[in-house]
Design a protein around this motif. Structure first.
Motif, PDB file in Angstrom:
ATOM      1  N   ILE A 133      52.541 -51.367  14.077  1.00 18.03           N
ATOM      2  CA  ILE A 133      52.113 -51.086  12.703  1.00 18.03           C
ATOM      3  C   ILE A 133      51.641 -49.644  12.591  1.00 18.03           C
ATOM      4  N   LEU A 134      50.842 -49.178  13.584  1.00 12.53           N
ATOM      5  CA  LEU A 134      50.334 -47.802  13.570  1.00 12.53           C
ATOM      6  C   LEU A 134      51.487 -46.808  13.663  1.00 12.53           C
ATOM      7  N   PHE A 135      52.447 -47.095  14.563  1.00  9.26           N
ATOM      8  CA  PHE A 135      53.606 -46.212  14.702  1.00  9.26           C
ATOM      9  C   PHE A 135      54.393 -46.158  13.405  1.00  9.26           C
ATOM     10  N   ASP A 136      54.659 -47.337  12.813  1.00 10.50           N
ATOM     11  CA  ASP A 136      55.395 -47.368  11.548  1.00 10.50           C
ATOM     12  C   ASP A 136      54.621 -46.644  10.445  1.00 10.50           C
ATOM     13  N   HIS A 137      53.304 -46.784  10.451  1.00  8.72           N
ATOM     14  CA  HIS A 137      52.464 -46.110   9.453  1.00  8.72           C
ATOM     15  C   HIS A 137      52.541 -44.592   9.647  1.00  8.72           C
ATOM     16  N   GLN A 138      52.429 -44.158  10.921  1.00  8.51           N
ATOM     17  CA  GLN A 138      52.499 -42.719  11.186  1.00  8.51           C
ATOM     18  C   GLN A 138      53.869 -42.157  10.820  1.00  8.51           C
ATOM     19  N   ARG A 139      54.919 -42.896  11.127  1.00  3.44           N
ATOM     20  CA  ARG A 139      56.268 -42.455  10.788  1.00  3.44           C
ATOM     21  C   ARG A 139      56.428 -42.373   9.265  1.00  3.44           C
ATOM     22  N   ALA A 140      55.890 -43.361   8.570  1.00  2.00           N
ATOM     23  CA  ALA A 140      55.980 -43.344   7.105  1.00  2.00           C
ATOM     24  C   ALA A 140      55.200 -42.166   6.530  1.00  2.00           C
ATOM     25  N   VAL A 141      53.991 -41.926   7.106  1.00  2.00           N
ATOM     26  CA  VAL A 141      53.177 -40.790   6.639  1.00  2.00           C
ATOM     27  C   VAL A 141      53.907 -39.482   6.922  1.00  2.00           C
ATOM     28  N   GLN A 142      54.511 -39.371   8.118  1.00  2.00           N
ATOM     29  CA  GLN A 142      55.243 -38.152   8.483  1.00  2.00           C
ATOM     30  C   GLN A 142      56.413 -37.938   7.539  1.00  2.00           C
ATOM     31  N   LYS A 143      57.129 -39.032   7.228  1.00  2.00           N
ATOM     32  CA  LYS A 143      58.268 -38.932   6.326  1.00  2.00           C
ATOM     33  C   LYS A 143      57.821 -38.496   4.934  1.00  2.00           C
ATOM     34  N   VAL A 144      56.708 -39.095   4.496  1.00  2.00           N
ATOM     35  CA  VAL A 144      56.178 -38.713   3.176  1.00  2.00           C
ATOM     36  C   VAL A 144      55.755 -37.250   3.189  1.00  2.00           C
ATOM     37  N   ARG A 145      55.118 -36.804   4.289  1.00  2.00           N
ATOM     38  CA  ARG A 145      54.691 -35.396   4.398  1.00  2.00           C
ATOM     39  C   ARG A 145      55.898 -34.470   4.338  1.00  2.00           C
ATOM     40  N   GLN A 146      56.946 -34.846   5.097  1.00  2.00           N
ATOM     41  CA  GLN A 146      58.145 -34.010   5.092  1.00  2.00           C
ATOM     42  C   GLN A 146      58.738 -33.929   3.693  1.00  2.00           C
ATOM     43  N   GLN A 147      58.796 -35.082   3.021  1.00  2.00           N
ATOM     44  CA  GLN A 147      59.346 -35.074   1.666  1.00  2.00           C
ATOM     45  C   GLN A 147      58.475 -34.244   0.726  1.00  2.00           C
TER      46      GLN A 147
END
Length: 188
Positions: A133-147
């Motif tokens: 869950i933490l990894f998926d959350h971090q990946r989602a946050v990273q993706k949102v940051r990149q966008q």
């Protein structure tokens, strides 16, 4: 069938020589027969039969005593075997009780080990789930940051392109080149 039975009954009551016949009363004939036999034995066998009779009685007495002794010995052996069998039975019962107790203890230990193992597995699965869950959350946050960063860069590029004219553009490039050259001199 009745005629045959009647003929046998008539034979029993029929006398052969007038005064001789079959006596069917067992209670009357048995004491008479015994008294006749004993009288004959006493009269004719006073000297001869007394020693034979005593020898027969002595032999019979010895046989009976031997049989009694053998029976007592066999009884003693049987009692000893019975006591040994009872002792073995008690021993086997104690061992069975011990096995039963040990079996129950072993079952309880295995049950506790299984429960501990299950809890440990559940904790590991919970930890893995939380990490996922933490990894998926971090990946989602990273993706949102990149966008967001790409959107900001697009917006900044658009803003810069709209405000920059050729002269300002050349000056910005020249300043960046000077900055890079200064950095290169510092690193050398």
């Amino acid at each position: 069938m009745k005629n045959i039975t009647d003929s046998f009954v008539s034979l029993v009551r029929w006398s052969f020589a007038g005064s001789f016949g079959f006596n069917t009363d067992i209670l009357a004939t048995n004491p008479i027969n015994l008294s006749v036999v004993l009288g004959v034995l006493i009269f004719f066998g006073k000297g001869v039969c007394a020693s034979c009779l005593s020898d027969l009685l002595d032999n019979r007495k010895r046989k009976i005593l031997n049989t009694i002794r053998n029976s007592e010995e066999l009884q003693g052996g049987a009692i000893q075997r019975l006591e040994k069998a009872r002792a073995r039975l008690r021993k086997v019962e104690r061992e069975a009780d011990q096995f039963r107790v040990n079996g129950y203890s072993e079952i309880e230990r295995e049950k506790l080990n299984l429960i501990k193992s299950t809890y440990k597995t559940l904790e590991e699965l919970e930890s893995y789930k939380n990490e996922t869950i933490l990894f998926d959350h971090q990946r989602a946050v990273q993706k949102v940051r990149q966008q967001v960063f790409q959107q900001v860069l697009k917006g900044a590029r658009g803003t810069l392109n709209s405000f920059l004219n050729k002269e300002l553009h050349l000056r910005t490039i020249s300043d960046n080149i000077d900055t890079f050259e200064a950095m290169a001199e510092i690193t050398d």
